[in-house]
Motif scaffolding. Structure first.
Motif, PDB file in Angstrom:
ATOM      1  N   LEU A 129      63.216 -73.852  31.572  1.00  0.00           N
ATOM      2  CA  LEU A 129      62.500 -74.923  32.258  1.00  0.00           C
ATOM      3  C   LEU A 129      61.030 -74.560  32.440  1.00  0.00           C
ATOM      4  N   ARG A 130      60.751 -73.321  32.806  1.00  0.00           N
ATOM      5  CA  ARG A 130      59.366 -72.869  32.978  1.00  0.00           C
ATOM      6  C   ARG A 130      58.596 -72.978  31.669  1.00  0.00           C
ATOM      7  N   LYS A 131      59.187 -72.522  30.581  1.00  0.00           N
ATOM      8  CA  LYS A 131      58.526 -72.583  29.269  1.00  0.00           C
ATOM      9  C   LYS A 131      58.316 -74.027  28.837  1.00  0.00           C
ATOM     10  N   PHE A 132      59.301 -74.887  29.117  1.00  0.00           N
ATOM     11  CA  PHE A 132      59.160 -76.297  28.776  1.00  0.00           C
ATOM     12  C   PHE A 132      58.008 -76.915  29.554  1.00  0.00           C
ATOM     13  N   ARG A 133      57.914 -76.612  30.847  1.00  0.00           N
ATOM     14  CA  ARG A 133      56.815 -77.148  31.666  1.00  0.00           C
ATOM     15  C   ARG A 133      55.463 -76.673  31.153  1.00  0.00           C
ATOM     16  N   GLU A 134      55.361 -75.405  30.791  1.00  0.00           N
ATOM     17  CA  GLU A 134      54.108 -74.881  30.242  1.00  0.00           C
ATOM     18  C   GLU A 134      53.719 -75.632  28.968  1.00  0.00           C
ATOM     19  N   LEU A 135      54.692 -75.831  28.106  1.00  0.00           N
ATOM     20  CA  LEU A 135      54.441 -76.548  26.860  1.00  0.00           C
ATOM     21  C   LEU A 135      54.043 -77.990  27.135  1.00  0.00           C
ATOM     22  N   ASP A 136      54.752 -78.640  28.058  1.00  0.00           N
ATOM     23  CA  ASP A 136      54.449 -80.018  28.422  1.00  0.00           C
ATOM     24  C   ASP A 136      53.045 -80.137  29.016  1.00  0.00           C
ATOM     25  N   ASP A 137      52.684 -79.206  29.898  1.00  0.00           N
ATOM     26  CA  ASP A 137      51.340 -79.212  30.494  1.00  0.00           C
ATOM     27  C   ASP A 137      50.265 -79.019  29.429  1.00  0.00           C
ATOM     28  N   ALA A 138      50.497 -78.108  28.515  1.00  0.00           N
ATOM     29  CA  ALA A 138      49.526 -77.856  27.447  1.00  0.00           C
ATOM     30  C   ALA A 138      49.371 -79.089  26.555  1.00  0.00           C
ATOM     31  N   PHE A 139      50.469 -79.737  26.250  1.00  0.00           N
ATOM     32  CA  PHE A 139      50.433 -80.940  25.425  1.00  0.00           C
ATOM     33  C   PHE A 139      49.683 -82.056  26.152  1.00  0.00           C
ATOM     34  N   ALA A 140      49.956 -82.249  27.437  1.00  0.00           N
ATOM     35  CA  ALA A 140      49.273 -83.278  28.223  1.00  0.00           C
ATOM     36  C   ALA A 140      47.775 -83.001  28.282  1.00  0.00           C
ATOM     37  N   GLN A 141      47.398 -81.749  28.459  1.00  0.00           N
ATOM     38  CA  GLN A 141      45.978 -81.398  28.513  1.00  0.00           C
ATOM     39  C   GLN A 141      45.307 -81.656  27.168  1.00  0.00           C
ATOM     40  N   ALA A 142      45.987 -81.350  26.086  1.00  0.00           N
ATOM     41  CA  ALA A 142      45.431 -81.595  24.752  1.00  0.00           C
ATOM     42  C   ALA A 142      45.210 -83.088  24.525  1.00  0.00           C
ATOM     43  N   LEU A 143      46.150 -83.903  24.965  1.00  0.00           N
ATOM     44  CA  LEU A 143      45.981 -85.356  24.837  1.00  0.00           C
ATOM     45  C   LEU A 143      44.808 -85.852  25.670  1.00  0.00           C
ATOM     46  N   LYS A 144      44.664 -85.336  26.897  1.00  0.00           N
ATOM     47  CA  LYS A 144      43.523 -85.720  27.744  1.00  0.00           C
ATOM     48  C   LYS A 144      42.208 -85.342  27.069  1.00  0.00           C
ATOM     49  N   ASP A 145      42.156 -84.134  26.529  1.00  0.00           N
ATOM     50  CA  ASP A 145      40.938 -83.657  25.869  1.00  0.00           C
ATOM     51  C   ASP A 145      40.588 -84.540  24.679  1.00  0.00           C
ATOM     52  N   MET A 146      41.605 -84.892  23.895  1.00  0.00           N
ATOM     53  CA  MET A 146      41.360 -85.744  22.726  1.00  0.00           C
ATOM     54  C   MET A 146      40.868 -87.115  23.166  1.00  0.00           C
ATOM     55  N   ASP A 147      41.494 -87.682  24.184  1.00  0.00           N
ATOM     56  CA  ASP A 147      41.112 -89.003  24.665  1.00  0.00           C
ATOM     57  C   ASP A 147      39.707 -88.971  25.232  1.00  0.00           C
ATOM     58  N   GLY A 148      39.395 -87.957  26.005  1.00  0.00           N
ATOM     59  CA  GLY A 148      38.065 -87.834  26.589  1.00  0.00           C
ATOM     60  C   GLY A 148      36.986 -87.682  25.545  1.00  0.00           C
ATOM     61  N   SER A 149      37.243 -86.869  24.527  1.00  0.00           N
ATOM     62  CA  SER A 149      36.219 -86.662  23.503  1.00  0.00           C
ATOM     63  C   SER A 149      36.045 -87.906  22.657  1.00  0.00           C
ATOM     64  N   SER A 150      37.129 -88.639  22.385  1.00  0.00           N
ATOM     65  CA  SER A 150      36.986 -89.845  21.572  1.00  0.00           C
ATOM     66  C   SER A 150      36.240 -90.924  22.352  1.00  0.00           C
ATOM     67  N   LYS A 151      36.474 -91.004  23.661  1.00  0.00           N
ATOM     68  CA  LYS A 151      35.729 -91.968  24.483  1.00  0.00           C
ATOM     69  C   LYS A 151      34.258 -91.603  24.521  1.00  0.00           C
ATOM     70  N   ARG A 152      33.995 -90.315  24.656  1.00  0.00           N
ATOM     71  CA  ARG A 152      32.604 -89.855  24.701  1.00  0.00           C
ATOM     72  C   ARG A 152      31.914 -90.129  23.371  1.00  0.00           C
ATOM     73  N   GLN A 153      32.610 -89.881  22.264  1.00  0.00           N
ATOM     74  CA  GLN A 153      32.028 -90.157  20.948  1.00  0.00           C
ATOM     75  C   GLN A 153      31.779 -91.643  20.757  1.00  0.00           C
ATOM     76  N   GLN A 154      32.706 -92.478  21.218  1.00  0.00           N
ATOM     77  CA  GLN A 154      32.542 -93.924  21.103  1.00  0.00           C
ATOM     78  C   GLN A 154      31.350 -94.386  21.935  1.00  0.00           C
ATOM     79  N   LEU A 155      31.198 -93.835  23.132  1.00  0.00           N
ATOM     80  CA  LEU A 155      30.067 -94.179  23.985  1.00  0.00           C
ATOM     81  C   LEU A 155      28.754 -93.805  23.312  1.00  0.00           C
ATOM     82  N   GLU A 156      28.697 -92.628  22.703  1.00  0.00           N
ATOM     83  CA  GLU A 156      27.491 -92.192  22.006  1.00  0.00           C
ATOM     84  C   GLU A 156      27.179 -93.112  20.825  1.00  0.00           C
TER      85      GLU A 156
END
Length: 83
Positions: free
Chosen positions: A15-42
């Motif tokens: 369960l701990r390893k799954f949560r770590e993986l899930d958190d990392a995946f969620a953070q990667a999605l946030k980073d991708m979404d944030g950078s694409s929004k920033r690029q679109q704004l630019e």
């Protein structure tokens, strides 16, 4: 004598390893979404600046004032020719 089979993870460890993986995946999605929004704004800002430069150049070439261009655009909007 010890057996050479790999140690089984207990449920908490899984369960701990799954949560770590899930958190990392969620953070990667946030980073991708944030950078694409920033690029679109630019890109949008660059397009806006380019449009303004072209409009100012045309206004200068045709000796049109801000007021006359504003009146023209308002008329086109009222007639439904542009949105």
């Amino acid at each position: 004598m010890k057996s050479n089979k790999p140690r089984q993870m207990d449920e908490r460890e899984k369960l701990r390893k799954f949560r770590e993986l899930d958190d990392a995946f969620a953070q990667a999605l946030k980073d991708m979404d944030g950078s694409s929004k920033r690029q679109q704004l630019e890109r949008d800002q660059d397009a806006q600046r380019e449009f303004e430069q072209r409009l100012r150049s045309l206004m200068s070439d045709f000796r049109q004032s801000d007021t006359s261009v504003d009146t023209l655009l308002r008329t086109l909007v009222e007639l439904g020719k542009i949105a």
